[in-house]
Design a protein around this motif. Structure first.
Motif, PDB file in Angstrom:
ATOM      1  N   MET A  86      12.585 -22.686  98.212  1.00  0.00           N
ATOM      2  CA  MET A  86      12.385 -24.109  97.926  1.00  0.00           C
ATOM      3  C   MET A  86      11.850 -24.315  96.506  1.00  0.00           C
ATOM      4  N   THR A  87      10.851 -23.525  96.131  1.00  0.00           N
ATOM      5  CA  THR A  87      10.245 -23.687  94.809  1.00  0.00           C
ATOM      6  C   THR A  87      11.243 -23.340  93.705  1.00  0.00           C
ATOM      7  N   ALA A  88      11.941 -22.233  93.850  1.00  0.00           N
ATOM      8  CA  ALA A  88      12.911 -21.832  92.820  1.00  0.00           C
ATOM      9  C   ALA A  88      14.016 -22.872  92.669  1.00  0.00           C
ATOM     10  N   LEU A  89      14.539 -23.367  93.780  1.00  0.00           N
ATOM     11  CA  LEU A  89      15.639 -24.332  93.699  1.00  0.00           C
ATOM     12  C   LEU A  89      15.188 -25.690  93.174  1.00  0.00           C
ATOM     13  N   THR A  90      14.063 -26.194  93.668  1.00  0.00           N
ATOM     14  CA  THR A  90      13.649 -27.539  93.252  1.00  0.00           C
ATOM     15  C   THR A  90      13.099 -27.561  91.829  1.00  0.00           C
ATOM     16  N   VAL A  91      12.293 -26.573  91.462  1.00  0.00           N
ATOM     17  CA  VAL A  91      11.785 -26.528  90.081  1.00  0.00           C
ATOM     18  C   VAL A  91      12.921 -26.208  89.118  1.00  0.00           C
ATOM     19  N   GLY A  92      13.845 -25.342  89.549  1.00  0.00           N
ATOM     20  CA  GLY A  92      14.971 -24.977  88.694  1.00  0.00           C
ATOM     21  C   GLY A  92      15.964 -26.098  88.462  1.00  0.00           C
ATOM     22  N   THR A  93      16.049 -27.044  89.388  1.00  0.00           N
ATOM     23  CA  THR A  93      17.023 -28.132  89.234  1.00  0.00           C
ATOM     24  C   THR A  93      16.393 -29.432  88.741  1.00  0.00           C
ATOM     25  N   VAL A  94      15.320 -29.870  89.376  1.00  0.00           N
ATOM     26  CA  VAL A  94      14.731 -31.164  89.005  1.00  0.00           C
ATOM     27  C   VAL A  94      13.342 -31.060  88.387  1.00  0.00           C
ATOM     28  N   GLY A  95      12.781 -29.839  88.352  1.00  0.00           N
ATOM     29  CA  GLY A  95      11.504 -29.645  87.677  1.00  0.00           C
ATOM     30  C   GLY A  95      10.276 -29.890  88.526  1.00  0.00           C
ATOM     31  N   LEU A  96      10.458 -30.194  89.801  1.00  0.00           N
ATOM     32  CA  LEU A  96       9.301 -30.422  90.657  1.00  0.00           C
ATOM     33  C   LEU A  96       9.630 -30.133  92.108  1.00  0.00           C
ATOM     34  N   THR A  97       8.599 -29.822  92.872  1.00  0.00           N
ATOM     35  CA  THR A  97       8.736 -29.585  94.301  1.00  0.00           C
ATOM     36  C   THR A  97       8.367 -30.875  95.025  1.00  0.00           C
ATOM     37  N   PRO A  98       8.598 -30.974  96.324  1.00  0.00           N
ATOM     38  CA  PRO A  98       8.180 -32.183  97.047  1.00  0.00           C
ATOM     39  C   PRO A  98       6.679 -32.457  96.928  1.00  0.00           C
ATOM     40  N   GLY A  99       5.870 -31.413  96.965  1.00  0.00           N
ATOM     41  CA  GLY A  99       4.425 -31.600  96.802  1.00  0.00           C
ATOM     42  C   GLY A  99       4.061 -32.108  95.418  1.00  0.00           C
ATOM     43  N   LYS A 100       4.719 -31.575  94.406  1.00  0.00           N
ATOM     44  CA  LYS A 100       4.471 -32.048  93.035  1.00  0.00           C
ATOM     45  C   LYS A 100       4.934 -33.494  92.876  1.00  0.00           C
ATOM     46  N   ALA A 101       6.046 -33.843  93.510  1.00  0.00           N
ATOM     47  CA  ALA A 101       6.536 -35.223  93.435  1.00  0.00           C
ATOM     48  C   ALA A 101       5.537 -36.179  94.091  1.00  0.00           C
ATOM     49  N   ALA A 102       4.969 -35.765  95.224  1.00  0.00           N
ATOM     50  CA  ALA A 102       3.999 -36.609  95.925  1.00  0.00           C
ATOM     51  C   ALA A 102       2.754 -36.847  95.083  1.00  0.00           C
ATOM     52  N   LEU A 103       2.359 -35.858  94.287  1.00  0.00           N
ATOM     53  CA  LEU A 103       1.155 -35.994  93.469  1.00  0.00           C
ATOM     54  C   LEU A 103       1.464 -36.302  92.006  1.00  0.00           C
ATOM     55  N   ARG A 104       2.726 -36.619  91.725  1.00  0.00           N
ATOM     56  CA  ARG A 104       3.169 -37.080  90.417  1.00  0.00           C
ATOM     57  C   ARG A 104       2.875 -36.087  89.289  1.00  0.00           C
TER      58      ARG A 104
END
Length: 155
Positions: A86-104
């Motif tokens: 999850m971390t590799a795919l989300t950070v690699g594509t959009v630069g953030l994970t769901p947790g990072k998105a929640a905390l901006r």
């Protein structure tokens, strides 16, 4: 330096001792050319830990849903693998994970923009090893971010 100053520097730590001697450390992210506050500034440690907690909890729930079959240890073992993917795919594509998105907050290259996928993979491997992530520099960047030449910033 007399005995009282030596004891004071020992009690307050090396940073306080250096600052009392005139060393200017500046603010977090200053050496990277980032603003002191607001959008684009270095994310606080609390936000990063909160995002990690949200991501880990989400991966744990996914592991229990997919692999539990009445045995909780099996799901616990799969959690790290799910977290890695999850971390590799989300950070690699959009630069953030769901947790990072929640905390901006977001992972960016120190040169600006997205981190290349090869560096994201290296960052994620080191993050999963834990120790490199808890060894910080003066900008509160872990070794995993230094290797990947990345920084976690506020949105």
């Amino acid at each position: 330096m007399d005995g009282r100053q030596a004891a004071g520097s020992w009690l307050s730590g090396p940073r306080a001792a250096a600052e009392s001697m005139g060393v200017d450390f500046g603010y977090r992210g200053e050496q990277l050319g980032l603003p002191k506050e607001g959008r684009g500034s270095v994310a606080s440690v609390g936000r990063r830990i909160g995002a990690l907690f949200i991501d880990w909890l989400m991966c744990l729930l996914i592991a229990y849903g997919l692999f539990a079959r009445g045995e909780s240890t099996t799901a616990g073992n799969w959690t790290l693998g799910i977290f890695f993917v999850m971390t590799a795919l989300t950070v690699g594509t959009v630069g953030l994970t769901p947790g990072k998105a929640a905390l901006r907050i977001r992972v960016e290259s120190i040169d600006g923009g997205r981190v290349p996928f090869v560096r994201v993979l290296a960052r994620t491997v080191l993050l999963c090893l834990v120790i490199p992530a808890v060894v910080w520099d003066r900008d509160t960047r872990g070794l995993h971010d230094r290797v990947a030449r990345s920084v976690v910033v506020r949105l």
